[in-house]
Design a protein around this motif. Structure first.
Motif, PDB file in Angstrom:
ATOM      1  N   SER A   1      61.694  -4.973 -52.571  1.00  0.00           N
ATOM      2  CA  SER A   1      62.755  -5.978 -52.542  1.00  0.00           C
ATOM      3  C   SER A   1      62.193  -7.281 -51.995  1.00  0.00           C
ATOM      4  CB  SER A   1      63.935  -5.513 -51.679  1.00  0.00           C
ATOM      5  OG  SER A   1      63.610  -5.612 -50.302  1.00  0.00           O
ATOM      6  N   ILE A   2      62.912  -8.370 -52.238  1.00  0.00           N
ATOM      7  CA  ILE A   2      62.500  -9.675 -51.743  1.00  0.00           C
ATOM      8  C   ILE A   2      62.510  -9.693 -50.212  1.00  0.00           C
ATOM      9  CG2 ILE A   2      64.832 -10.625 -51.812  1.00  0.00           C
ATOM     10  CD1 ILE A   2      61.586 -12.498 -52.709  1.00  0.00           C
ATOM     11  N   ASP A   3      63.329  -8.851 -49.600  1.00  0.00           N
ATOM     12  CA  ASP A   3      63.397  -8.804 -48.132  1.00  0.00           C
ATOM     13  C   ASP A   3      62.099  -8.319 -47.504  1.00  0.00           C
ATOM     14  OD1 ASP A   3      66.027  -9.649 -48.259  1.00  0.00           O
ATOM     15  OD2 ASP A   3      66.848  -7.615 -48.254  1.00  0.00           O
ATOM     16  N   GLU A   4      61.261  -7.626 -48.279  1.00  0.00           N
ATOM     17  CA  GLU A   4      59.999  -7.113 -47.762  1.00  0.00           C
ATOM     18  C   GLU A   4      58.846  -8.096 -47.957  1.00  0.00           C
ATOM     19  OE1 GLU A   4      59.159  -2.949 -48.874  1.00  0.00           O
ATOM     20  OE2 GLU A   4      61.153  -2.938 -49.767  1.00  0.00           O
ATOM     21  N   LEU A   5      59.104  -9.210 -48.639  1.00  0.00           N
ATOM     22  CA  LEU A   5      58.022 -10.142 -48.955  1.00  0.00           C
ATOM     23  C   LEU A   5      57.422 -10.758 -47.689  1.00  0.00           C
ATOM     24  CD1 LEU A   5      56.307 -11.592 -51.031  1.00  0.00           C
ATOM     25  CD2 LEU A   5      58.130 -13.305 -51.266  1.00  0.00           C
ATOM     26  N   ARG A   6      58.262 -11.098 -46.727  1.00  0.00           N
ATOM     27  CA  ARG A   6      57.751 -11.748 -45.523  1.00  0.00           C
ATOM     28  C   ARG A   6      56.754 -10.844 -44.793  1.00  0.00           C
ATOM     29  NH1 ARG A   6      58.369 -12.094 -40.099  1.00  0.00           N
ATOM     30  NH2 ARG A   6      58.102 -14.175 -39.170  1.00  0.00           N
ATOM     31  N   SER A   7      57.129  -9.584 -44.588  1.00  0.00           N
ATOM     32  CA  SER A   7      56.235  -8.683 -43.858  1.00  0.00           C
ATOM     33  C   SER A   7      54.945  -8.445 -44.653  1.00  0.00           C
ATOM     34  CB  SER A   7      56.928  -7.359 -43.562  1.00  0.00           C
ATOM     35  OG  SER A   7      57.330  -6.710 -44.756  1.00  0.00           O
ATOM     36  N   ALA A   8      55.044  -8.418 -45.987  1.00  0.00           N
ATOM     37  CA  ALA A   8      53.853  -8.209 -46.810  1.00  0.00           C
ATOM     38  C   ALA A   8      52.899  -9.394 -46.693  1.00  0.00           C
ATOM     39  CB  ALA A   8      54.250  -7.994 -48.267  1.00  0.00           C
ATOM     40  N   THR A   9      53.436 -10.616 -46.685  1.00  0.00           N
ATOM     41  CA  THR A   9      52.567 -11.793 -46.570  1.00  0.00           C
ATOM     42  C   THR A   9      52.000 -11.934 -45.151  1.00  0.00           C
ATOM     43  OG1 THR A   9      54.526 -13.194 -46.197  1.00  0.00           O
ATOM     44  CG2 THR A   9      53.687 -13.039 -48.452  1.00  0.00           C
TER      45      THR A   9
ATOM     46  N   ARG B   1      44.236 -13.629 -57.590  1.00  0.00           N
ATOM     47  CA  ARG B   1      45.310 -12.669 -57.329  1.00  0.00           C
ATOM     48  C   ARG B   1      45.073 -12.014 -55.978  1.00  0.00           C
ATOM     49  NH1 ARG B   1      50.505 -11.137 -58.918  1.00  0.00           N
ATOM     50  NH2 ARG B   1      50.777  -8.913 -58.571  1.00  0.00           N
ATOM     51  N   ILE B   2      46.137 -11.903 -55.178  1.00  0.00           N
ATOM     52  CA  ILE B   2      46.057 -11.274 -53.863  1.00  0.00           C
ATOM     53  C   ILE B   2      47.071 -10.129 -53.826  1.00  0.00           C
ATOM     54  CG2 ILE B   2      46.109 -11.626 -51.376  1.00  0.00           C
ATOM     55  CD1 ILE B   2      44.099 -13.443 -52.708  1.00  0.00           C
ATOM     56  N   GLY B   3      46.594  -8.896 -53.878  1.00  0.00           N
ATOM     57  CA  GLY B   3      47.490  -7.750 -53.864  1.00  0.00           C
ATOM     58  C   GLY B   3      47.925  -7.373 -52.462  1.00  0.00           C
ATOM     59  N   TYR B   4      49.166  -6.903 -52.307  1.00  0.00           N
ATOM     60  CA  TYR B   4      49.624  -6.404 -51.013  1.00  0.00           C
ATOM     61  C   TYR B   4      48.940  -5.069 -50.708  1.00  0.00           C
ATOM     62  CZ  TYR B   4      53.637  -9.273 -52.554  1.00  0.00           C
ATOM     63  OH  TYR B   4      54.439 -10.260 -53.060  1.00  0.00           O
ATOM     64  N   PRO B   5      48.904  -4.670 -49.445  1.00  0.00           N
ATOM     65  CA  PRO B   5      48.372  -3.341 -49.110  1.00  0.00           C
ATOM     66  C   PRO B   5      49.118  -2.219 -49.830  1.00  0.00           C
ATOM     67  CG  PRO B   5      48.549  -4.703 -47.147  1.00  0.00           C
ATOM     68  CD  PRO B   5      49.214  -5.469 -48.241  1.00  0.00           C
ATOM     69  N   THR B   6      50.445  -2.356 -49.947  1.00  0.00           N
ATOM     70  CA  THR B   6      51.262  -1.409 -50.718  1.00  0.00           C
ATOM     71  C   THR B   6      52.342  -2.200 -51.446  1.00  0.00           C
ATOM     72  OG1 THR B   6      52.735  -1.027 -48.823  1.00  0.00           O
ATOM     73  CG2 THR B   6      50.889   0.506 -49.112  1.00  0.00           C
ATOM     74  N   PRO B   7      52.817  -1.717 -52.606  1.00  0.00           N
ATOM     75  CA  PRO B   7      53.879  -2.422 -53.329  1.00  0.00           C
ATOM     76  C   PRO B   7      55.149  -2.520 -52.484  1.00  0.00           C
ATOM     77  CG  PRO B   7      52.841  -0.777 -54.728  1.00  0.00           C
ATOM     78  CD  PRO B   7      52.331  -0.531 -53.338  1.00  0.00           C
ATOM     79  N   ILE B   8      55.963  -3.530 -52.764  1.00  0.00           N
ATOM     80  CA  ILE B   8      57.228  -3.693 -52.060  1.00  0.00           C
ATOM     81  C   ILE B   8      58.373  -3.528 -53.054  1.00  0.00           C
ATOM     82  CG2 ILE B   8      56.209  -5.172 -50.309  1.00  0.00           C
ATOM     83  CD1 ILE B   8      57.357  -7.595 -51.700  1.00  0.00           C
TER      84      ILE B   8
ATOM     85  N   GLU C   1      51.144  -9.416 -43.301  1.00  0.00           N
ATOM     86  CA  GLU C   1      50.038  -8.465 -43.279  1.00  0.00           C
ATOM     87  C   GLU C   1      48.826  -9.013 -44.033  1.00  0.00           C
ATOM     88  OE1 GLU C   1      47.683  -5.067 -42.671  1.00  0.00           O
ATOM     89  OE2 GLU C   1      49.396  -5.928 -41.598  1.00  0.00           O
ATOM     90  N   LEU C   2      49.056  -9.684 -45.162  1.00  0.00           N
ATOM     91  CA  LEU C   2      47.946 -10.295 -45.894  1.00  0.00           C
ATOM     92  C   LEU C   2      47.253 -11.360 -45.041  1.00  0.00           C
ATOM     93  CD1 LEU C   2      49.296 -10.722 -49.544  1.00  0.00           C
ATOM     94  CD2 LEU C   2      47.597  -9.082 -48.721  1.00  0.00           C
ATOM     95  N   THR C   3      48.057 -12.158 -44.348  1.00  0.00           N
ATOM     96  CA  THR C   3      47.492 -13.197 -43.485  1.00  0.00           C
ATOM     97  C   THR C   3      46.635 -12.580 -42.383  1.00  0.00           C
ATOM     98  OG1 THR C   3      49.384 -14.642 -43.901  1.00  0.00           O
ATOM     99  CG2 THR C   3      48.048 -15.120 -41.957  1.00  0.00           C
ATOM    100  N   ARG C   4      47.124 -11.492 -41.790  1.00  0.00           N
ATOM    101  CA  ARG C   4      46.366 -10.815 -40.734  1.00  0.00           C
ATOM    102  C   ARG C   4      45.026 -10.304 -41.271  1.00  0.00           C
ATOM    103  NH1 ARG C   4      45.001  -6.024 -39.036  1.00  0.00           N
ATOM    104  NH2 ARG C   4      46.046  -4.967 -40.770  1.00  0.00           N
ATOM    105  N   ARG C   5      45.071  -9.668 -42.445  1.00  0.00           N
ATOM    106  CA  ARG C   5      43.840  -9.124 -43.019  1.00  0.00           C
ATOM    107  C   ARG C   5      42.863 -10.224 -43.396  1.00  0.00           C
ATOM    108  NH1 ARG C   5      44.976  -3.689 -46.543  1.00  0.00           N
ATOM    109  NH2 ARG C   5      46.294  -2.633 -44.995  1.00  0.00           N
ATOM    110  N   ALA C   6      43.417 -11.321 -43.941  1.00  0.00           N
ATOM    111  CA  ALA C   6      42.553 -12.441 -44.351  1.00  0.00           C
ATOM    112  C   ALA C   6      41.838 -13.023 -43.152  1.00  0.00           C
ATOM    113  CB  ALA C   6      43.397 -13.505 -45.046  1.00  0.00           C
ATOM    114  N   ARG C   7      42.532 -13.190 -42.040  1.00  0.00           N
ATOM    115  CA  ARG C   7      41.936 -13.820 -40.858  1.00  0.00           C
ATOM    116  C   ARG C   7      40.995 -12.869 -40.136  1.00  0.00           C
ATOM    117  NH1 ARG C   7      47.392 -17.311 -39.399  1.00  0.00           N
ATOM    118  NH2 ARG C   7      46.793 -19.083 -40.720  1.00  0.00           N
ATOM    119  N   GLU C   8      41.247 -11.565 -40.223  1.00  0.00           N
ATOM    120  CA  GLU C   8      40.325 -10.602 -39.616  1.00  0.00           C
ATOM    121  C   GLU C   8      38.994 -10.562 -40.336  1.00  0.00           C
ATOM    122  OE1 GLU C   8      42.135  -6.792 -39.424  1.00  0.00           O
ATOM    123  OE2 GLU C   8      43.239  -7.208 -37.568  1.00  0.00           O
TER     124      GLU C   8
END
Length: 270
Positions: free
Chosen positions: A252-260, A243-250, A262-269
């Protein structure tokens, strides 16, 4: 595999492969509560199996349609039907609802049981219940106002949610009433397909650094909701789930792209 008439207990793994545990801490495993899962499933369809009790106390199951008044199912039942007569005699009832899905194994599907008692809505609530049923079941306009049909609202007192194999929990009627359907999961199919087709490397990075599996070879996103992503990971030790949680809950589906992103950025950092 058993042979010669031998059987195995439910807990006997037999020939099933073992699931490798995470090797590092999973950063955030936040996921919807049982009440939220149940509200999402209840809102995902308009058909259910209704269980009632006959005059003799025998269980009776019937296929029904329903709308939702808040989270409470609204039924429109013929007084001539056996389940209609049962409800008039004994208001105790439960409903089994199965989420729409494409699983080849029906037992891998999400489903819920809502239990409580039915009441005929009165006053302003009757108009709201009528509208709720018609919004979900358009064909009911042909019979909903007939004198031999009754509107019933199931007052949910107990909830059981099953999310497939190994995922299940219970909730109170109060928790169920206070929860809301997930705004992301019902619309996530296209986004999941996009993530898996075009961002497989990012998903693998999430699994390695945020999901506890640094030996991930590939990762597939199997679900998304307002709190995070579910991943199936293929590792050097076998297949597992994380399970991979977002930094904060979203919201709407429109917010999914920005949430993922951010997850990608954190994962690579990391």
């Amino acid at each position: 595999m058993s042979s010669g008439g031998q059987t195995r207990d439910h807990g006997d793994p037999g020939d099933a492969p073992s699931v490798p545990p995470p090797l590092t801490d999973v950063v955030d495993t936040t996921r919807p509560s049982a009440a939220e899962e149940a509200r999402t499933i209840a809102a995902s369809t308009n058909t259910a199996t209704l269980a009632t009790l006959t005059v003799d106390g025998d269980p009776w199951a019937s296929f029904v349609t329903y709308g939702l008044l808040g989270g409470d199912p609204v039924l429109c039942v013929s007084n001539l039907a056996e389940h209609g007569r049962n409800l008039a005699h004994d208001p105790r009832a439960s409903m089994a609802i199965v989420a729409p899905n494409s699983h080849s194994d029906p037992l891998a599907s999400g489903r819920i049981t809502l239990a409580g008692h039915v009441e005929p809505p009165a006053g302003a609530e009757r108009a709201a219940a009528r509208d709720a049923h018609l919004a979900a079941v358009a064909a009911a306009k042909y019979y909903i106002d007939y004198s031999d049909f009754t509107l019933w609202v199931l007052r949910v007192q107990r909830v059981r949610w099953v999310g497939g194999y190994g995922r299940m929990d219970s909730a109170t009627g109060a928790d169920y009433a206070a929860a809301v359907p997930d705004p992301v999961a019902p619309a996530a199919a296209g986004a999941l397909a996009h993530l898996n087709a075009d961002h497989a490397d990012a998903l693998a990075a999430m699994a390695r650094t945020l999901g506890g599996y640094p030996d991930t070879v590939t990762a597939t996103c199997t679900g998304a909701d307002r709190y995070g992503l579910d991943l199936r990971v293929d590792t050097e030790r076998g297949m597992a789930y994380t399970r991979i949680g977002y930094p904060t809950p979203i919201d709407s589906i429109d917010e999914l792209r920005s949430a993922t992103v951010e997850l990608t950025r954190r994962a690579r950092e990391r």
